[in-house]
Scaffold this active site. Structure first.
Site, PDB file in Angstrom:
ATOM      1  CG  ASP A   7       7.111  23.504  -0.537  1.00  0.00           C
ATOM      2  OD1 ASP A   7       7.554  22.601   0.938  1.00  0.00           O
ATOM      3  OD2 ASP A   7       5.551  23.564  -0.627  1.00  0.00           O
ATOM      4  CB  CYS A  64       5.951  19.951  -1.196  1.00  0.00           C
ATOM      5  SG  CYS A  64       4.584  18.714  -1.947  1.00  0.00           S
ATOM      6  CB  THR A  66       0.884  16.612   0.384  1.00  0.00           C
ATOM      7  OG1 THR A  66       0.753  17.699  -0.987  1.00  0.00           O
ATOM      8  CG2 THR A  66      -0.449  17.729   1.112  1.00  0.00           C
ATOM      9  CG  HIS A  97       8.541  -3.880  -9.374  1.00  0.00           C
ATOM     10  ND1 HIS A  97       7.445  -4.421  -9.457  1.00  0.00           N
ATOM     11  CD2 HIS A  97       9.624  -4.823  -9.552  1.00  0.00           C
ATOM     12  CE1 HIS A  97       7.418  -5.382  -9.260  1.00  0.00           C
ATOM     13  NE2 HIS A  97       9.139  -5.678  -8.724  1.00  0.00           N
ATOM     14  CG  HIS A 132      10.365  -5.121 -13.275  1.00  0.00           C
ATOM     15  ND1 HIS A 132       9.101  -4.835 -13.048  1.00  0.00           N
ATOM     16  CD2 HIS A 132      10.676  -5.880 -12.430  1.00  0.00           C
ATOM     17  CE1 HIS A 132       8.551  -6.016 -12.183  1.00  0.00           C
ATOM     18  NE2 HIS A 132      10.189  -6.379 -11.905  1.00  0.00           N
TER      19      HIS A 132
END
Length: 147
Positions: A7, A64, A66, A97, A132
């Site tokens: 963004d 973005c 955060t 993993h 995994h």
């Protein structure tokens, strides 16, 4: 091929990541946004995630401010395992993993030098498989299921 999306808050860091990818000879497709004008991160998360889910791109990187919103949006696309990473160790382990196929970062959380190290760890680390794989399979089985 790497799918990129951001963004407006992630745009400057995405540009830096494009320079890093160019310098390392890595191909990418930029799904937007294309400048710092206000926009909606789910649009670009979806475009990049669908390219990965459909096999048009091997992995994706979304950014973005955060990293939270864009990672949530990317994870709504079936087949996507997008991990929000704040350091190279987390990026390495999510590949080892979780077989994460998309990386999310927060431009307001990590600086450009750290972001490059995170991208390097994400792109160079292989999935370990083994025990995994069973866990990744369980995650995949959860898609679209609600009790």
């Amino acid at each position: 091929m790497i799918a990129l999306g951001s963004d407006h808050g992630g745009f400057p860091l995405k540009q830096r990541i494009k320079e890093y990818l160019d310098a390392h000879g890595l191909e990418y497709q930029d799904f937007g946004c294309m400048d710092t004008s206000s926009c909606d991160y789910p649009v670009y998360a979806q475009l990049a995630a669908e390219a990965v889910a459909l096999g048009k791109c091997e992995r994706g990187i979304v950014i973005c401010t955060t990293g939270v919103g864009i990672s949530i949006a990317a994870n709504k696309v079936k087949g996507i395992r997008c991990a929000l990473c704040t350091d190279p160790y987390v990026a390495e382990m999510t590949r080892r993993h979780n077989d994460a196929n998309m990386l999310a970062m927060g431009a307001g959380v990590v600086g450009p030098n750290l972001a490059e190290r995170i991208v390097e760890a994400f792109l160079t680390t292989e999935f370990e498989g083994g025990r995994h794989q069973r866990r990744v399979d369980l995650i995949t089985e959860m898609e679209g299921k609600t009790k």
